[in-house]
Design a protein around this motif. Structure first.
Motif, PDB file in Angstrom:
ATOM      1  N   PHE A   1     -18.227  17.524  45.055  1.00 32.26           N
ATOM      2  CA  PHE A   1     -18.279  18.589  46.047  1.00 32.26           C
ATOM      3  C   PHE A   1     -17.321  19.951  45.756  1.00 32.26           C
ATOM      4  N   SER A   2     -16.298  19.661  45.113  1.00 31.69           N
ATOM      5  CA  SER A   2     -15.136  20.622  44.924  1.00 31.69           C
ATOM      6  C   SER A   2     -15.798  22.011  44.542  1.00 31.69           C
ATOM      7  N   THR A   3     -15.256  22.825  45.205  1.00 30.61           N
ATOM      8  CA  THR A   3     -15.624  24.475  44.835  1.00 30.61           C
ATOM      9  C   THR A   3     -14.729  24.855  43.878  1.00 30.61           C
ATOM     10  N   TYR A   4     -13.496  24.180  43.390  1.00 29.68           N
ATOM     11  CA  TYR A   4     -12.556  24.536  42.320  1.00 29.68           C
ATOM     12  C   TYR A   4     -13.240  23.953  41.158  1.00 29.68           C
ATOM     13  N   LYS A   5     -13.723  22.850  40.907  1.00 30.41           N
ATOM     14  CA  LYS A   5     -14.432  22.217  39.504  1.00 30.41           C
ATOM     15  C   LYS A   5     -15.582  22.824  39.207  1.00 30.41           C
TER      16      LYS A   5
ATOM     17  N   ALA B   1     -20.769  23.685  42.376  1.00 30.89           N
ATOM     18  CA  ALA B   1     -20.498  24.805  41.466  1.00 30.89           C
ATOM     19  C   ALA B   1     -21.973  24.956  40.417  1.00 30.89           C
ATOM     20  N   HIS B   2     -22.607  23.932  40.339  1.00 32.22           N
ATOM     21  CA  HIS B   2     -23.878  24.021  39.836  1.00 32.22           C
ATOM     22  C   HIS B   2     -24.945  24.796  40.575  1.00 32.22           C
ATOM     23  N   ILE B   3     -24.741  24.334  41.648  1.00 35.54           N
ATOM     24  CA  ILE B   3     -25.657  25.094  42.909  1.00 35.54           C
ATOM     25  C   ILE B   3     -25.387  26.569  43.069  1.00 35.54           C
ATOM     26  N   ASN B   4     -24.185  26.881  42.949  1.00 35.24           N
ATOM     27  CA  ASN B   4     -23.736  28.112  43.276  1.00 35.24           C
ATOM     28  C   ASN B   4     -23.926  28.927  42.164  1.00 35.24           C
ATOM     29  N   ARG B   5     -24.346  28.504  40.878  1.00 27.62           N
ATOM     30  CA  ARG B   5     -24.619  29.287  39.658  1.00 27.62           C
ATOM     31  C   ARG B   5     -26.070  29.118  39.647  1.00 27.62           C
ATOM     32  N   GLY B   6     -26.759  28.715  40.594  1.00 28.01           N
ATOM     33  CA  GLY B   6     -28.140  28.927  40.601  1.00 28.01           C
ATOM     34  C   GLY B   6     -28.904  27.864  39.524  1.00 28.01           C
ATOM     35  N   GLU B   7     -28.154  26.682  39.162  1.00 25.34           N
ATOM     36  CA  GLU B   7     -28.834  25.863  37.942  1.00 25.34           C
ATOM     37  C   GLU B   7     -29.255  24.671  38.710  1.00 25.34           C
ATOM     38  N   LEU B   8     -29.385  24.540  40.009  1.00 24.97           N
ATOM     39  CA  LEU B   8     -30.165  23.424  40.734  1.00 24.97           C
ATOM     40  C   LEU B   8     -30.952  23.845  41.682  1.00 24.97           C
TER      41      LEU B   8
ATOM     42  N   ASP C   1     -21.589  26.925  59.586  1.00 29.81           N
ATOM     43  CA  ASP C   1     -22.587  27.525  58.440  1.00 29.81           C
ATOM     44  C   ASP C   1     -21.764  27.146  56.822  1.00 29.81           C
ATOM     45  N   ILE C   2     -22.521  26.528  56.138  1.00 30.02           N
ATOM     46  CA  ILE C   2     -21.864  26.135  54.826  1.00 30.02           C
ATOM     47  C   ILE C   2     -22.200  27.218  53.976  1.00 30.02           C
ATOM     48  N   TYR C   3     -22.758  28.205  54.040  1.00 29.87           N
ATOM     49  CA  TYR C   3     -23.135  29.464  53.205  1.00 29.87           C
ATOM     50  C   TYR C   3     -22.481  30.612  53.633  1.00 29.87           C
TER      51      TYR C   3
ATOM     52  N   GLY D   1     -24.051  34.123  50.264  1.00 26.29           N
ATOM     53  CA  GLY D   1     -24.886  33.227  49.353  1.00 26.29           C
ATOM     54  C   GLY D   1     -24.289  32.364  48.652  1.00 26.29           C
ATOM     55  N   LYS D   2     -22.916  31.895  48.853  1.00 32.48           N
ATOM     56  CA  LYS D   2     -22.522  30.598  47.994  1.00 32.48           C
ATOM     57  C   LYS D   2     -22.459  29.374  49.020  1.00 32.48           C
ATOM     58  N   MET D   3     -22.431  28.526  48.692  1.00 36.48           N
ATOM     59  CA  MET D   3     -22.435  27.124  49.464  1.00 36.48           C
ATOM     60  C   MET D   3     -20.660  26.841  49.362  1.00 36.48           C
ATOM     61  N   ASP D   4     -20.447  26.488  50.654  1.00 38.67           N
ATOM     62  CA  ASP D   4     -19.083  25.733  50.455  1.00 38.67           C
ATOM     63  C   ASP D   4     -19.050  24.649  51.640  1.00 38.67           C
ATOM     64  N   PRO D   5     -19.279  23.497  51.376  1.00 41.10           N
ATOM     65  CA  PRO D   5     -19.596  22.345  52.508  1.00 41.10           C
ATOM     66  C   PRO D   5     -18.130  21.570  52.666  1.00 41.10           C
ATOM     67  N   SER D   6     -17.208  22.191  52.457  1.00 39.74           N
ATOM     68  CA  SER D   6     -15.875  21.592  52.756  1.00 39.74           C
ATOM     69  C   SER D   6     -15.671  21.251  54.436  1.00 39.74           C
ATOM     70  N   GLY D   7     -16.372  21.969  55.097  1.00 41.60           N
ATOM     71  CA  GLY D   7     -16.225  21.819  56.631  1.00 41.60           C
ATOM     72  C   GLY D   7     -16.794  20.535  57.269  1.00 41.60           C
ATOM     73  N   ILE D   8     -17.679  19.895  56.329  1.00 42.96           N
ATOM     74  CA  ILE D   8     -18.272  18.500  56.744  1.00 42.96           C
ATOM     75  C   ILE D   8     -18.134  17.594  55.747  1.00 42.96           C
ATOM     76  N   VAL D   9     -17.960  18.031  54.278  1.00 40.89           N
ATOM     77  CA  VAL D   9     -17.757  16.918  53.276  1.00 40.89           C
ATOM     78  C   VAL D   9     -16.483  15.906  53.656  1.00 40.89           C
ATOM     79  N   LYS D  10     -15.467  16.750  54.405  1.00 38.01           N
ATOM     80  CA  LYS D  10     -14.341  15.868  54.577  1.00 38.01           C
ATOM     81  C   LYS D  10     -14.262  14.783  55.344  1.00 38.01           C
ATOM     82  N   GLY D  11     -15.039  15.105  56.667  1.00 42.14           N
ATOM     83  CA  GLY D  11     -15.382  14.013  57.455  1.00 42.14           C
ATOM     84  C   GLY D  11     -16.291  13.018  56.983  1.00 42.14           C
TER      85      GLY D  11
END
Lengths: 144, 237
Positions: B32-36, B42-49, B77-79, B82-92
């Motif tokens: 789930f890291s947005t840095y890796k 990252a795959h999702i945000n590059r449109g690969e999935l 909202d995790i978007y 147009g990019k996904m960042d789910p950190s607001g929910i992944v941590k919990g």
């Protein structure tokens, strides 16, 4: 969510744990802010097997948003035995104004520093980002 | 994610369980890291999935995010752009998984703290409810409230974790006069997703929390005035 763009940021996950002996003298880690001593075992995603050289290592002074942060690591038997904070962020003075707009069932109070010892603290600070950077910097000095 | 994780398991005899917990957080970060660049996010945000190709965990996160978005009328909202960042929910979500792992291993008395969001269970080593301090967002050296609890999750959303600018997805704005909001929920996933959302709501956030039967909250504004829900008092130490 604001993305924090920090070049070269390594994802550091470290776990601090206490192993409690099954004996009479159990002691929880009482955390008051800021922590002056912490027992941590550092773990990076790739490099848990490389030991560190024993000794004391002090970081440069970093910016933790609320103020300066500096850490000092003590390495003993190849692991982090202690972390001290020679410099820890402080805040600005704020004044308190009363806002009378709250719903009747909500309660209000001016916040006040509490003296109790606690087990755990909630309320992440940007200190943790600065901390991670300084930890990385200092651990790299301590590598064998 | 790059956050400190603290796990305290009373009566743990060796570090096996801690290693399992550590492995779980590593796996979550890898996914789930947005840095890796190799993470699933990252795959999702590059449109690969495509959505159908998402892993089971990713589908679960997206489902929970959508549910939270609906329950908070868009304030969660995790978007963004147009990019996904789910950190607001992944941590919990991750902390709850870790805590279930610890329970399954037979431990009852523990806490898991990741980035200062916490799941507590059982009693501390003194046989008492866990004491949690709420950090002063205006002065991180201070604790301004102490609560005692068990079998709950505690999450705090605040200016200190996001910097000076807090994004409000509803009106694309960055302004708030809140400094932090701490939410107590039936578990850390509930506390975390609603702490994130209610912070974005500004002053209305605490009213939203008051309106939820199973949530209590403590909000601090930039003037150092705290507003808390009517059921919060039972947790005060």
């Amino acid at each position: 969510m604001k993305k924090i763009a920090l070049t070269g940021l390594l994802i550091v996950i470290f776990i601090a744990y206490l192993i409690h002996e099954n004996s009479e003298s159990k002691e929880a880690m009482n955390i008051t802010a800021p922590p002056s001593t912490t027992s941590v075992a550092p773990t990076q995603t790739t490099d848990t097997s490389v030991p560190y050289k024993d000794g004391e290592y002090t970081s440069s002074v970093g910016d933790a948003y609320f103020g300066p942060l500096q850490i000092k690591l003590t390495i003993s038997s190849g692991k982090i035995a202690n972390i001290d904070f020679p410099r820890y962020p402080n805040d600005r003075q704020t004044s308190i104004e009363i806002n009378g707009q709250a719903l009747p069932i909500l309660r209000q109070e001016a916040i006040q520093a509490q003296g109790d010892k606690v087990d755990i603290v909630t309320g992440a600070t940007q200190t943790s980002d600065a901390f991670n950077l300084l930890l990385q910097e200092t651990l790299s000095k301590a590598k064998v | 994610m790059g956050m400190p994780i603290t796990v305290d398991i009373v009566d743990a005899q060796n570090d096996e369980i801690f290693q399992s917990v550590f492995d779980l957080f590593t796996a979550v970060d890898n996914k789930f890291s947005t840095y890796k660049t190799a993470s699933e996010v990252a795959h999702i945000n590059r449109g690969e999935l495509e959505v159908e190709q998402y892993s089971a965990d990713m589908k679960e996160i997206v489902y929970l995010a959508n549910q939270t978005n609906y329950q908070t009328e868009g304030f969660f909202d995790i978007y963004h752009d147009g990019k996904m960042d789910p950190s607001g929910i992944v941590k919990g979500w991750a902390i709850l998984k870790a805590s279930n792992l610890i329970k399954d291993a037979g431990f009852e008395n523990f806490y898991v703290d990741a980035g200062a969001d916490i799941q507590v269970s059982g009693k501390n080593s003194e046989g008492e409810l866990w004491k949690v301090g709420i950090r002063n967002p205006l002065n991180p050296r201070e604790i301004v409230k102490v609560i005692r609890l068990t079998g709950k999750g505690v999450a705090t959303s605040g200016i200190y974790e996001r910097g000076k600018h807090i994004y409000n997805p509803k009106n694309n704005s960055f302004e708030t006069d809140l400094a932090s909001i701490t939410v107590i929920g039936p578990n850390i996933l509930e506390a975390d997703r609603f702490a994130t959302a209610s912070f974005a709501m500004g002053r209305m956030g605490i009213e939203f929390i008051e309106a939820q039967q199973d949530l209590e909250g403590y909000m601090i504004d930039r003037n150092g005035l705290a507003t808390y829900t009517s059921g919060f008092e039972r947790y005060i130490a």
